[in-house]
Write an enzyme that holds these catalytic residues in place. Structure first.
Site, mmCIF file in Angstrom:
data_model
loop_
_atom_site.group_PDB
_atom_site.id
_atom_site.type_symbol
_atom_site.label_atom_id
_atom_site.label_comp_id
_atom_site.label_asym_id
_atom_site.label_seq_id
_atom_site.Cartn_x
_atom_site.Cartn_y
_atom_site.Cartn_z
ATOM 1 C CB VAL A 62 -1.005 0.036 1.190
ATOM 2 C CG1 VAL A 62 -1.978 -1.126 1.127
ATOM 3 C CG2 VAL A 62 -0.282 0.103 2.536
ATOM 4 C CB SER A 140 -3.571 3.998 16.983
ATOM 5 O OG SER A 140 -3.078 3.740 18.279
ATOM 6 C CE1 TYR A 153 0.958 2.089 14.732
ATOM 7 C CE2 TYR A 153 0.228 3.098 16.789
ATOM 8 C CZ TYR A 153 0.031 2.190 15.760
ATOM 9 O OH TYR A 153 -1.081 1.386 15.759
HETATM 10 P P1 NAI Z 1 -0.553 -6.917 12.459
HETATM 11 O O1 NAI Z 1 0.910 -6.672 12.472
HETATM 12 O O2 NAI Z 1 -1.102 -8.219 12.922
HETATM 13 O O3 NAI Z 1 -1.154 -6.604 10.995
HETATM 14 C C1 NAI Z 1 -0.704 -5.571 10.192
HETATM 15 C C2 NAI Z 1 -0.856 -6.016 8.770
HETATM 16 O O4 NAI Z 1 -0.449 -4.965 7.877
HETATM 17 C C3 NAI Z 1 0.025 -7.239 8.437
HETATM 18 O O5 NAI Z 1 -0.761 -8.241 7.827
HETATM 19 C C4 NAI Z 1 1.053 -6.665 7.464
HETATM 20 O O6 NAI Z 1 1.496 -7.605 6.495
HETATM 21 C C5 NAI Z 1 0.253 -5.555 6.812
HETATM 22 N N1 NAI Z 1 1.126 -4.581 6.156
HETATM 23 C C6 NAI Z 1 2.196 -3.941 6.679
HETATM 24 N N2 NAI Z 1 2.755 -3.157 5.751
HETATM 25 C C7 NAI Z 1 2.017 -3.300 4.612
HETATM 26 C C8 NAI Z 1 2.114 -2.746 3.300
HETATM 27 N N3 NAI Z 1 3.071 -1.875 2.983
HETATM 28 N N4 NAI Z 1 1.186 -3.123 2.375
HETATM 29 C C9 NAI Z 1 0.210 -4.000 2.692
HETATM 30 N N5 NAI Z 1 0.089 -4.559 3.917
HETATM 31 C C10 NAI Z 1 0.979 -4.213 4.858
HETATM 32 O O7 NAI Z 1 -1.161 -5.736 13.320
HETATM 33 P P2 NAI Z 1 -2.629 -5.400 13.844
HETATM 34 O O8 NAI Z 1 -2.488 -5.195 15.289
HETATM 35 O O9 NAI Z 1 -3.646 -6.322 13.318
HETATM 36 O O10 NAI Z 1 -2.790 -3.949 13.182
HETATM 37 C C11 NAI Z 1 -3.768 -3.616 12.220
HETATM 38 C C12 NAI Z 1 -3.977 -2.122 12.253
HETATM 39 O O11 NAI Z 1 -4.495 -1.766 13.533
HETATM 40 C C13 NAI Z 1 -2.698 -1.305 12.059
HETATM 41 O O12 NAI Z 1 -2.974 -0.175 11.263
HETATM 42 C C14 NAI Z 1 -2.351 -0.893 13.464
HETATM 43 O O13 NAI Z 1 -1.581 0.292 13.502
HETATM 44 C C15 NAI Z 1 -3.716 -0.704 14.070
HETATM 45 N N6 NAI Z 1 -3.776 -0.751 15.525
HETATM 46 C C16 NAI Z 1 -3.442 -1.887 16.208
HETATM 47 C C17 NAI Z 1 -3.506 -1.893 17.595
HETATM 48 C C18 NAI Z 1 -3.166 -3.096 18.414
HETATM 49 O O14 NAI Z 1 -3.178 -2.993 19.648
HETATM 50 N N7 NAI Z 1 -2.888 -4.250 17.836
HETATM 51 C C19 NAI Z 1 -3.918 -0.693 18.331
HETATM 52 C C20 NAI Z 1 -4.245 0.427 17.507
HETATM 53 C C21 NAI Z 1 -4.179 0.381 16.158
#
Ligand code: NAI
Length: 243
Positions: A62, A140, A153
């Site tokens: 992305v 977030s 972040y």
């Molecule tokens: P995760 O690390 O399990 O998932 C993140 C996903 O984004 C992964 O599948 C990764 O491959 C994908 N990704 C990373 N760079 C990419 C790129 N350039 N192109 C396409 N895909 C890409 O993390 P999670 O926790 O599921 O995070 C999902 C969203 O939620 C993120 O935006 C994160 O910042 C946000 N978030 C998560 C929190 C948490 O406590 N886990 C809290 C607040 C926000």
């Protein structure tokens, strides 16, 4: 447009909140495209496709504007429309500001903020053409409140909130809505990577006394996609952490 005919795109959907959102939407939609940075393993894909035959995967970074635009165009070419976009892809590169390299600052901005813009732009264009559509950006609580060691972040997620409110204003004339969720601490690979001490400290600040589950964020995202009179909002899903 009924929910059964809807076509959705979820970015960064290989695991965590993105994968939970794909499953939530696939149970009611016509088709869900899960964007992945790297293809799922054959076993992972076989298990998912068996449970949700209306899901397909699309490999794209992305952070690359060309790949993001091509992805949205390919979905519209195949399915004729795009009803909902969930901008979920995100990364962390934590470090105190004094030690944070410009490269680590930019890398996080590039994926979290520029990546959100890269997919949102062609999706918004398509939805405006349709005069219908909804976007949910995953921000977030850190984007609203800041956090030690997360300047890159926090800046990226604060940017996502500004982008959300602007897209809401620009899209409204053509009935396109744009909202954000602001999760707190959710049990995924992202929080599993945090030191035990940091996780214990975070837990002590959550009134509901537990981390959230990815499925709980997914239901909030689904709500924002469906609620026809909500736009420009940030829905906090954090167990009361920031109350
Ligand atoms: P995760 O690390 O399990 O998932 C993140 C996903 O984004 C992964 O599948 C990764 O491959 C994908 N990704 C990373 N760079 C990419 C790129 N350039 N192109 C396409 N895909 C890409 O993390 P999670 O926790 O599921 O995070 C999902 C969203 O939620 C993120 O935006 C994160 O910042 C946000 N978030 C998560 C929190 C948490 O406590 N886990 C809290 C607040 C926000």
């Amino acid at each position: 447009m009924t929910s059964k005919q809807a076509v959705y795109l979820v970015t960064g959907a290989a695991k965590g909140i993105g994968l939970a959102t794909v499953k939530q939407l696939a149970s009611r939609a016509k088709h869900v495209v899960m964007n992945v940075h790297r293809p799922l393993s054959d076993d992972q894909w076989a298990a998912l496709a068996a449970q949700f035959p209306n899901v397909s995967q699309y490999v794209a970074d992305v952070g690359d504007a060309g790949q993001a635009e091509t992805m949205v165009k390919a979905i519209v070419a195949e399915h004729g429309r795009l009803d909902g976009l969930v901008n979920n892809a995100g990364i962390t590169r934590d470090q105190l500001i004094m030690r944070m390299s410009p490269a680590d600052f930019m890398t996080v901005l590039q994926t979290n903020l520029v990546g959100t813009f890269n997919v949102l732009k062609p999706a918004l264009k398509q939805m405006q053409r349709q005069r219908n559509g909804a976007i949910v950006n995953v921000a977030s609580v850190i984007g609203c409140h800041g956090n030690v060691g997360q300047a890159n972040y926090a800046a990226s997620k604060a940017g996502v909130i500004g982008l959300t409110k602007t897209a809401a204003k620009e899209g409204a004339r053509r009935q396109v809505r744009c909202n954000a969720v602001a999760p707190g601490m959710i049990t995924t690979a992202m929080t599993a990577a945090l030191p035990e001490k940091v996780r214990e400290q975070a837990l002590s600040e959550i009134p509901l006394n537990r981390f959230g589950r990815p499925e709980e964020v997914a239901t909030a995202i689904d709500f924002l996609l469906r609620q026809p009179y909500l736009t420009g909002q940030v829905l906090t899903v954090d167990g009361g952490m920031m109350v």
